[in-house]
Design an enzyme around this catalytic site. Structure first.
Site, PDB file in Angstrom:
ATOM      1  N   GLN A 143     -38.495 -20.358  34.675  1.00 34.97           N
ATOM      2  CA  GLN A 143     -39.579 -21.374  35.129  1.00 34.97           C
ATOM      3  C   GLN A 143     -38.964 -22.360  35.742  1.00 34.97           C
ATOM      4  O   GLN A 143     -39.496 -23.188  37.002  1.00 34.97           O
ATOM      5  CB  GLN A 143     -40.421 -21.755  34.031  1.00 34.97           C
ATOM      6  CG  GLN A 143     -41.700 -22.434  34.494  1.00 34.97           C
ATOM      7  CD  GLN A 143     -42.306 -23.627  33.784  1.00 34.97           C
ATOM      8  OE1 GLN A 143     -42.524 -23.217  32.463  1.00 34.97           O
ATOM      9  NE2 GLN A 143     -42.530 -24.860  34.255  1.00 34.97           N
ATOM     10  N   GLN A 167     -39.760 -19.392  43.120  1.00 35.60           N
ATOM     11  CA  GLN A 167     -39.208 -18.131  43.277  1.00 35.60           C
ATOM     12  C   GLN A 167     -39.844 -17.064  42.319  1.00 35.60           C
ATOM     13  O   GLN A 167     -40.084 -16.122  42.764  1.00 35.60           O
ATOM     14  CB  GLN A 167     -37.776 -18.336  42.743  1.00 35.60           C
ATOM     15  CG  GLN A 167     -37.001 -17.240  42.468  1.00 35.60           C
ATOM     16  CD  GLN A 167     -35.341 -17.304  42.343  1.00 35.60           C
ATOM     17  OE1 GLN A 167     -34.742 -17.647  43.326  1.00 35.60           O
ATOM     18  NE2 GLN A 167     -35.137 -17.443  41.067  1.00 35.60           N
ATOM     19  N   HIS A 185     -29.685 -19.732  31.860  1.00 38.49           N
ATOM     20  CA  HIS A 185     -29.084 -18.196  32.214  1.00 38.49           C
ATOM     21  C   HIS A 185     -29.181 -17.491  30.823  1.00 38.49           C
ATOM     22  O   HIS A 185     -29.702 -16.292  30.761  1.00 38.49           O
ATOM     23  CB  HIS A 185     -28.081 -18.302  32.899  1.00 38.49           C
ATOM     24  CG  HIS A 185     -27.662 -18.439  33.951  1.00 38.49           C
ATOM     25  ND1 HIS A 185     -26.836 -19.528  34.616  1.00 38.49           N
ATOM     26  CD2 HIS A 185     -28.445 -18.420  35.340  1.00 38.49           C
ATOM     27  CE1 HIS A 185     -26.926 -19.992  35.662  1.00 38.49           C
ATOM     28  NE2 HIS A 185     -27.898 -19.251  36.467  1.00 38.49           N
ATOM     29  N   MET A 224     -31.022 -27.527  33.184  1.00 33.81           N
ATOM     30  CA  MET A 224     -29.878 -27.390  33.380  1.00 33.81           C
ATOM     31  C   MET A 224     -29.748 -26.306  34.799  1.00 33.81           C
ATOM     32  O   MET A 224     -30.691 -25.706  35.014  1.00 33.81           O
ATOM     33  CB  MET A 224     -29.299 -26.152  32.313  1.00 33.81           C
ATOM     34  CG  MET A 224     -29.258 -26.824  30.901  1.00 33.81           C
ATOM     35  SD  MET A 224     -28.318 -25.718  29.886  1.00 33.81           S
ATOM     36  CE  MET A 224     -28.111 -26.806  28.461  1.00 33.81           C
ATOM     37  N   SER A 225     -28.694 -26.689  35.484  1.00 38.75           N
ATOM     38  CA  SER A 225     -28.495 -26.056  36.763  1.00 38.75           C
ATOM     39  C   SER A 225     -26.988 -25.870  36.901  1.00 38.75           C
ATOM     40  O   SER A 225     -26.089 -26.863  36.847  1.00 38.75           O
ATOM     41  CB  SER A 225     -29.157 -26.844  37.945  1.00 38.75           C
ATOM     42  OG  SER A 225     -28.637 -26.539  39.199  1.00 38.75           O
ATOM     43  N   SER A 226     -26.773 -24.861  37.774  1.00 35.65           N
ATOM     44  CA  SER A 226     -25.187 -24.743  38.061  1.00 35.65           C
ATOM     45  C   SER A 226     -24.780 -25.800  38.981  1.00 35.65           C
ATOM     46  O   SER A 226     -23.548 -26.455  39.079  1.00 35.65           O
ATOM     47  CB  SER A 226     -25.082 -23.266  38.894  1.00 35.65           C
ATOM     48  OG  SER A 226     -25.520 -22.342  38.000  1.00 35.65           O
TER      49      SER A 226
END
Ligand code: AMP
Length: 288
Positions: free
Chosen positions: A148, A153, A37, A184-186
């Protein structure tokens, strides 16, 4: 950093900025912010006079059996990170101000929204395009920044912007990864240690497939099988939604080589759904 919660106030604030000739860079997020982010935030800061970040966990993009209720939330940590990045405005609307009682209007990008993740998450992209269209109308960005990491999306939002004549530049930024390659991802916070280790197979598979295509070891028509065989070596993967090679615009599965191609994977480890992708440019790589 100013925090604005009311859509009307955000709109008026943006109008004033635009009236004064400022450009607005906008990063929509669902919070639990990580370096992925923040890479978008930094790019927005570099390219615009004002940076707006929104945090809104959008109920319209979660299916009934999905993780809306447990989705990670860390407003305090997020606020601190955004202050450090010198963000000008954090837009933090309530669900009731975005979807008030009697709400009826949805935006849907047909066909593209049914492909890849859309086939496994019915209604997901309709929820995404609806919230992004609303946020665009509220924040009035000059440029909006997407990762990306969520390639489909970004394709769908670019198409929505084009089809609806929205005067906004869509900027797609590279996927930020942990040292071992995991995007990386929540949602990575759902993984326990052994699952987190198992998840590294996703990037390994993308890299190995990409290299095998570039060196001519596998043909396009065999890519899907190659990827599935590779991923099935990991016993902690509970389900593979899809893995394969796709057209970067139509998102159709490819059976023959094109100059630009998308490798994409969506799978589950335990109950955690993870996605990742890699773009391949054949001409750039093959210097003959
Ligand atoms: P989310 O909060 O998951 O809705 O993501 C907000 C934005 O951050 C989207 O445009 C994502 O594509 C982007 N994003 C999420 N993870 C990454 C990552 N690892 N690298 C780059 N961008 C990302």
């Amino acid at each position: 950093m100013e925090i604005i919660r009311v859509p009307r106030i955000m709109q008026d604030t943006s109008k004033t900025f635009l009236l004064h000739g400022k450009t607005i860079g906008f990063v929509p997020t669902m919070g639990a912010l990580h370096d992925g982010h923040l890479s978008l935030v930094r790019r927005a800061r570099e390219e615009n006079s004002i940076t707006v970040v929104s945090i809104f966990v959008n109920p319209a993009q979660f299916g009934a059996n999905e993780d809306f209720n447990i989705y990670p939330r860390d407003l305090e940590g997020d606020t601190e990170k955004l202050i450090k990045e010198k963000v000008d405005i954090l837009f933090l609307p309530d669900a009731s101000s975005i979807y008030p009682e009697g709400y009826l209007t949805y935006v849907n990008v047909e066909e593209l929204s049914e492909k890849l993740c859309g086939a496994f998450r019915p209604g997901h992209f309709r929820g995404v395009t609806t919230i992004v269209a609303k946020l665009f109308n509220i924040v009035k960005p000059t440029r909006a920044y997407f990762g990306q990491k969520d390639f489909q999306q970004s394709v769908i939002i670019s198409k929505m912007t084009y089809d609806l004549n929205m005067d906004i530049d869509i900027v797609v930024c590279p996927t930020v990864r942990d040292k071992d390659g995991l995007a990386m991802s929540s949602r990575n916070s759902y993984l326990d240690n052994s699952q987190r280790q198992a998840a590294t197979i996703i990037y390994k598979c993308l890299k190995e497939t990409s290299e095998s295509i570039k060196s001519g070891i596998i043909e396009i028509k065999n890519v899907k099988r190659f990827m599935l065989d590779f991923l099935r070596k990991e016993p902690l993967i509970s389900e593979i939604d899809y893995a394969g090679i796709y057209d970067i615009s139509s998102l159709e599965e490819l059976s023959a080589e094109k100059e630009n191609m998308l490798l994409a994977i969506a799978l589950r480890i335990g109950n955690t759904r993870l996605i990742d992708n890699m773009l391949i440019n054949i001409k750039e790589e093959r210097k003959y």
